[in-house]
Design a protein around this motif. Sequence first.
Motif, short mmCIF file in Angstrom:
data_model
loop_
_atom_site.label_atom_id
_atom_site.label_comp_id
_atom_site.label_asym_id
_atom_site.label_seq_id
_atom_site.Cartn_x
_atom_site.Cartn_y
_atom_site.Cartn_z
N ILE A 90 0.80 -1.22 0.00
CA ILE A 90 0.00 0.00 0.00
C ILE A 90 0.84 1.28 0.00
CG2 ILE A 90 -0.48 0.04 2.49
CD1 ILE A 90 -2.88 1.08 -0.35
N PRO A 91 1.94 1.38 0.74
CA PRO A 91 2.71 2.63 0.65
C PRO A 91 3.26 2.85 -0.77
CG PRO A 91 3.56 1.24 2.42
CD PRO A 91 2.52 0.47 1.72
N PHE A 92 3.65 1.78 -1.43
CA PHE A 92 4.17 1.89 -2.80
C PHE A 92 3.05 2.23 -3.79
CE2 PHE A 92 7.18 -0.88 -0.58
CZ PHE A 92 8.36 -0.20 -0.83
N ILE A 93 1.87 1.67 -3.54
CA ILE A 93 0.70 2.00 -4.37
C ILE A 93 0.41 3.49 -4.24
CG2 ILE A 93 -1.81 1.67 -4.59
CD1 ILE A 93 -0.29 -0.79 -5.57
N LEU A 94 0.42 3.99 -3.02
CA LEU A 94 0.18 5.42 -2.78
C LEU A 94 1.27 6.27 -3.42
CD1 LEU A 94 -0.96 5.31 0.95
CD2 LEU A 94 -2.38 5.88 -1.04
N LYS A 95 2.52 5.81 -3.33
CA LYS A 95 3.62 6.59 -3.92
C LYS A 95 3.43 6.74 -5.42
CE LYS A 95 8.58 7.13 -4.18
NZ LYS A 95 9.90 6.75 -3.71
N VAL A 96 3.09 5.65 -6.10
CA VAL A 96 2.88 5.73 -7.55
C VAL A 96 1.69 6.62 -7.86
CG1 VAL A 96 2.23 4.41 -9.62
CG2 VAL A 96 3.96 3.50 -8.05
N SER A 97 0.58 6.41 -7.17
CA SER A 97 -0.64 7.13 -7.53
C SER A 97 -0.63 8.60 -7.12
CB SER A 97 -1.88 6.42 -6.96
OG SER A 97 -1.83 6.38 -5.56
N LEU A 98 0.10 8.95 -6.07
CA LEU A 98 0.13 10.34 -5.62
C LEU A 98 1.30 11.15 -6.18
CD1 LEU A 98 -0.90 9.93 -1.88
CD2 LEU A 98 -2.30 10.79 -3.75
N LEU A 99 2.37 10.48 -6.55
CA LEU A 99 3.55 11.22 -7.00
C LEU A 99 3.81 11.13 -8.50
CD1 LEU A 99 6.07 10.39 -4.12
CD2 LEU A 99 4.53 12.33 -4.33
N CYS A 100 3.04 10.30 -9.20
CA CYS A 100 3.27 10.11 -10.64
C CYS A 100 2.00 10.40 -11.42
CB CYS A 100 3.74 8.69 -10.93
SG CYS A 100 5.26 8.25 -10.07
N SER A 101 2.15 11.17 -12.50
CA SER A 101 1.00 11.53 -13.34
C SER A 101 0.92 10.71 -14.61
CB SER A 101 1.07 13.00 -13.75
OG SER A 101 1.23 13.82 -12.65
N ASN A 102 2.02 10.06 -14.97
CA ASN A 102 2.07 9.33 -16.24
C ASN A 102 3.19 8.30 -16.18
OD1 ASN A 102 4.61 10.66 -17.03
ND2 ASN A 102 3.34 12.49 -17.23
#
Length: 146
Positions: free
Chosen positions: A121-133
């Motif tokens: 979950i922390p990695f899921i959040l990192k991708v979804s909150l810090l990456c736009s594409n």
Amino acid sequence: MIMIAEMNFSTARKEFTSVIDRVQGYMPIAILPRKASEEHTILLKDAMLKDILLQLKFDLQLRDETEDAYTYWLDSFNMYGYGETKEEALNSLVEDILLYVEEYYENPILFYNTPNRRAHIPFILKVSLLCSNPEDVKRMLLRDAS
């Protein structure tokens, strides 16, 4: 010992504007559960969560398979990307990561309650909150690897 501010659900609902003002002022708030089967809900400013997630690093490793094939292994998700070039291997991995993030959000209860997936979950959040594409994901992976 100073602890995070707590507020019961009814008060938080009645005073929602002040709750949001407080959180926007960098003061997280824990909303107490409405019933025994629930847990605390933590309200946290987006910038604070992003700062926390920036500290989390993906464990990316490049593994040369042969002279004309490459594999990027991502231990954080237990997945890999394979290709004839490093770029193809990384693109393959990024595509799989984005698919996995999407699947995780489609059924979060299942994934979160699966023991070998809960830590994702922390990695899921990192991708979804810090990456736009996909390019942002690639840059993040490579930055974390160095």
